[in-house]
Design a protein around this motif. Structure first.
Motif, PDB file in Angstrom:
ATOM      1  N   ASP A  25       0.838  -1.184   0.000  1.00  0.00           N
ATOM      2  CA  ASP A  25       0.000   0.000   0.000  1.00  0.00           C
ATOM      3  C   ASP A  25       0.883   1.248   0.000  1.00  0.00           C
ATOM      4  O   ASP A  25       2.114   1.147  -0.075  1.00  0.00           O
ATOM      5  CB  ASP A  25      -0.983  -0.014   1.179  1.00  0.00           C
ATOM      6  CG  ASP A  25      -0.306   0.061   2.542  1.00  0.00           C
ATOM      7  OD1 ASP A  25       0.937   0.258   2.613  1.00  0.00           O
ATOM      8  OD2 ASP A  25      -1.014  -0.075   3.555  1.00  0.00           O
ATOM      9  N   ALA A  26       0.282   2.420   0.118  1.00  0.00           N
ATOM     10  CA  ALA A  26       1.039   3.677   0.064  1.00  0.00           C
ATOM     11  C   ALA A  26       2.072   3.773   1.183  1.00  0.00           C
ATOM     12  O   ALA A  26       3.092   4.430   1.036  1.00  0.00           O
ATOM     13  CB  ALA A  26       0.079   4.866   0.130  1.00  0.00           C
ATOM     14  N   GLY A  27       1.828   3.088   2.297  1.00  0.00           N
ATOM     15  CA  GLY A  27       2.763   3.122   3.414  1.00  0.00           C
ATOM     16  C   GLY A  27       3.840   2.053   3.345  1.00  0.00           C
ATOM     17  O   GLY A  27       4.680   1.954   4.228  1.00  0.00           O
ATOM     18  N   GLY A  28       3.797   1.209   2.304  1.00  0.00           N
ATOM     19  CA  GLY A  28       4.789   0.163   2.140  1.00  0.00           C
ATOM     20  C   GLY A  28       4.447  -1.149   2.814  1.00  0.00           C
ATOM     21  O   GLY A  28       5.263  -2.065   2.837  1.00  0.00           O
ATOM     22  N   ASP A  29       3.237  -1.263   3.377  1.00  0.00           N
ATOM     23  CA  ASP A  29       2.824  -2.515   4.013  1.00  0.00           C
ATOM     24  C   ASP A  29       2.356  -3.499   2.948  1.00  0.00           C
ATOM     25  O   ASP A  29       1.572  -3.138   2.068  1.00  0.00           O
ATOM     26  CB  ASP A  29       1.679  -2.271   4.996  1.00  0.00           C
ATOM     27  CG  ASP A  29       2.105  -1.448   6.195  1.00  0.00           C
ATOM     28  OD1 ASP A  29       3.244  -1.639   6.661  1.00  0.00           O
ATOM     29  OD2 ASP A  29       1.302  -0.616   6.655  1.00  0.00           O
ATOM     30  N   PRO A  30       2.805  -4.760   3.019  1.00  0.00           N
ATOM     31  CA  PRO A  30       2.380  -5.751   2.026  1.00  0.00           C
ATOM     32  C   PRO A  30       0.957  -6.238   2.279  1.00  0.00           C
ATOM     33  O   PRO A  30       0.495  -6.271   3.423  1.00  0.00           O
ATOM     34  CB  PRO A  30       3.385  -6.890   2.208  1.00  0.00           C
ATOM     35  CG  PRO A  30       3.845  -6.770   3.617  1.00  0.00           C
ATOM     36  CD  PRO A  30       3.799  -5.297   3.943  1.00  0.00           C
ATOM     37  N   PHE A  31       0.276  -6.604   1.202  1.00  0.00           N
ATOM     38  CA  PHE A  31      -1.071  -7.169   1.296  1.00  0.00           C
ATOM     39  C   PHE A  31      -1.014  -8.440   2.130  1.00  0.00           C
ATOM     40  O   PHE A  31      -1.822  -8.634   3.029  1.00  0.00           O
ATOM     41  CB  PHE A  31      -1.615  -7.441  -0.112  1.00  0.00           C
ATOM     42  CG  PHE A  31      -3.059  -7.825  -0.159  1.00  0.00           C
ATOM     43  CD1 PHE A  31      -4.048  -6.925   0.194  1.00  0.00           C
ATOM     44  CD2 PHE A  31      -3.442  -9.092  -0.578  1.00  0.00           C
ATOM     45  CE1 PHE A  31      -5.388  -7.274   0.148  1.00  0.00           C
ATOM     46  CE2 PHE A  31      -4.769  -9.448  -0.641  1.00  0.00           C
ATOM     47  CZ  PHE A  31      -5.756  -8.544  -0.275  1.00  0.00           C
ATOM     48  N   GLY A  32      -0.093  -9.305   1.847  1.00  0.00           N
ATOM     49  CA  GLY A  32       0.181 -10.483   2.664  1.00  0.00           C
ATOM     50  C   GLY A  32      -0.851 -11.598   2.557  1.00  0.00           C
ATOM     51  O   GLY A  32      -1.970 -11.400   2.088  1.00  0.00           O
ATOM     52  N   PRO A  33      -0.467 -12.783   3.022  1.00  0.00           N
ATOM     53  CA  PRO A  33      -1.360 -13.935   2.940  1.00  0.00           C
ATOM     54  C   PRO A  33      -2.575 -13.835   3.866  1.00  0.00           C
ATOM     55  O   PRO A  33      -3.639 -14.364   3.546  1.00  0.00           O
ATOM     56  CB  PRO A  33      -0.474 -15.124   3.319  1.00  0.00           C
ATOM     57  CG  PRO A  33       0.706 -14.542   4.003  1.00  0.00           C
ATOM     58  CD  PRO A  33       0.861 -13.141   3.487  1.00  0.00           C
ATOM     59  N   ASP A  34      -2.447 -13.147   4.996  1.00  0.00           N
ATOM     60  CA  ASP A  34      -3.592 -13.034   5.907  1.00  0.00           C
ATOM     61  C   ASP A  34      -4.722 -12.212   5.294  1.00  0.00           C
ATOM     62  O   ASP A  34      -5.897 -12.577   5.408  1.00  0.00           O
ATOM     63  CB  ASP A  34      -3.168 -12.425   7.245  1.00  0.00           C
ATOM     64  CG  ASP A  34      -2.263 -13.345   8.048  1.00  0.00           C
ATOM     65  OD1 ASP A  34      -2.269 -14.572   7.794  1.00  0.00           O
ATOM     66  OD2 ASP A  34      -1.538 -12.842   8.927  1.00  0.00           O
ATOM     67  N   ARG A  35      -4.381 -11.120   4.627  1.00  0.00           N
ATOM     68  CA  ARG A  35      -5.419 -10.312   3.972  1.00  0.00           C
ATOM     69  C   ARG A  35      -6.045 -11.087   2.812  1.00  0.00           C
ATOM     70  O   ARG A  35      -7.247 -11.008   2.585  1.00  0.00           O
ATOM     71  CB  ARG A  35      -4.840  -8.994   3.482  1.00  0.00           C
ATOM     72  CG  ARG A  35      -4.608  -7.977   4.583  1.00  0.00           C
ATOM     73  CD  ARG A  35      -4.194  -6.617   3.997  1.00  0.00           C
ATOM     74  NE  ARG A  35      -3.993  -5.645   5.037  1.00  0.00           N
ATOM     75  CZ  ARG A  35      -2.813  -5.346   5.586  1.00  0.00           C
ATOM     76  NH1 ARG A  35      -1.721  -5.955   5.162  1.00  0.00           N
ATOM     77  NH2 ARG A  35      -2.716  -4.444   6.538  1.00  0.00           N
ATOM     78  N   LEU A  36      -5.216 -11.832   2.093  1.00  0.00           N
ATOM     79  CA  LEU A  36      -5.756 -12.639   0.999  1.00  0.00           C
ATOM     80  C   LEU A  36      -6.705 -13.702   1.545  1.00  0.00           C
ATOM     81  O   LEU A  36      -7.805 -13.880   1.016  1.00  0.00           O
ATOM     82  CB  LEU A  36      -4.631 -13.289   0.197  1.00  0.00           C
ATOM     83  CG  LEU A  36      -5.079 -14.191  -0.959  1.00  0.00           C
ATOM     84  CD1 LEU A  36      -5.939 -13.435  -1.959  1.00  0.00           C
ATOM     85  CD2 LEU A  36      -3.869 -14.810  -1.636  1.00  0.00           C
ATOM     86  N   ASP A  37      -6.306 -14.393   2.607  1.00  0.00           N
ATOM     87  CA  ASP A  37      -7.184 -15.399   3.216  1.00  0.00           C
ATOM     88  C   ASP A  37      -8.514 -14.788   3.645  1.00  0.00           C
ATOM     89  O   ASP A  37      -9.578 -15.364   3.413  1.00  0.00           O
ATOM     90  CB  ASP A  37      -6.515 -16.035   4.439  1.00  0.00           C
ATOM     91  CG  ASP A  37      -5.415 -17.008   4.084  1.00  0.00           C
ATOM     92  OD1 ASP A  37      -5.325 -17.422   2.905  1.00  0.00           O
ATOM     93  OD2 ASP A  37      -4.632 -17.340   4.991  1.00  0.00           O
ATOM     94  N   ALA A  38      -8.450 -13.629   4.281  1.00  0.00           N
ATOM     95  CA  ALA A  38      -9.671 -12.965   4.744  1.00  0.00           C
ATOM     96  C   ALA A  38     -10.574 -12.584   3.575  1.00  0.00           C
ATOM     97  O   ALA A  38     -11.796 -12.758   3.632  1.00  0.00           O
ATOM     98  CB  ALA A  38      -9.318 -11.732   5.572  1.00  0.00           C
TER      99      ALA A  38
END
Length: 84
Positions: A25-38
């Motif tokens: 995202d704009a802050g450099g945080d990855p989407f990651g597997p947890d967000r994908l799972d959700a």
């Protein structure tokens, strides 16, 4: 190692490239597997694979605020709907 996992009616299997979970995202945080799972679980257990895939792509779009992406992104979701 090999493993066998039951694939029962209502189950979904998601295959994806690292471009999905590594997107930031704009802050450099990855989407990651947890967000994908959700995102894949959000439509609920009765929803089909296509609904789950649409929700995952929408969640990724919201996460990045529709910013251009720097890596390829592939997502394949399959679901089992028929009992033996």
């Amino acid at each position: 190692p090999e493993a066998t996992v039951p694939f029962l009616p209502g189950d979904r299997l998601a295959l994806y490239t690292d471009g999905i979970i590594d997107t930031v995202d704009a802050g450099g945080d990855p989407f990651g597997p947890d967000r994908l799972d959700a995102a894949l679980a959000w439509p609920g257990p009765g929803a089909g694979a296509a609904a789950a895939a649409r929700e995952a792509v929408s969640a990724l779009d919201r996460f990045t605020a529709d910013a251009p992406r720097g890596d390829d992104q592939t997502l394949l979701v399959v679901g089992r709907t028929i009992a033996d």
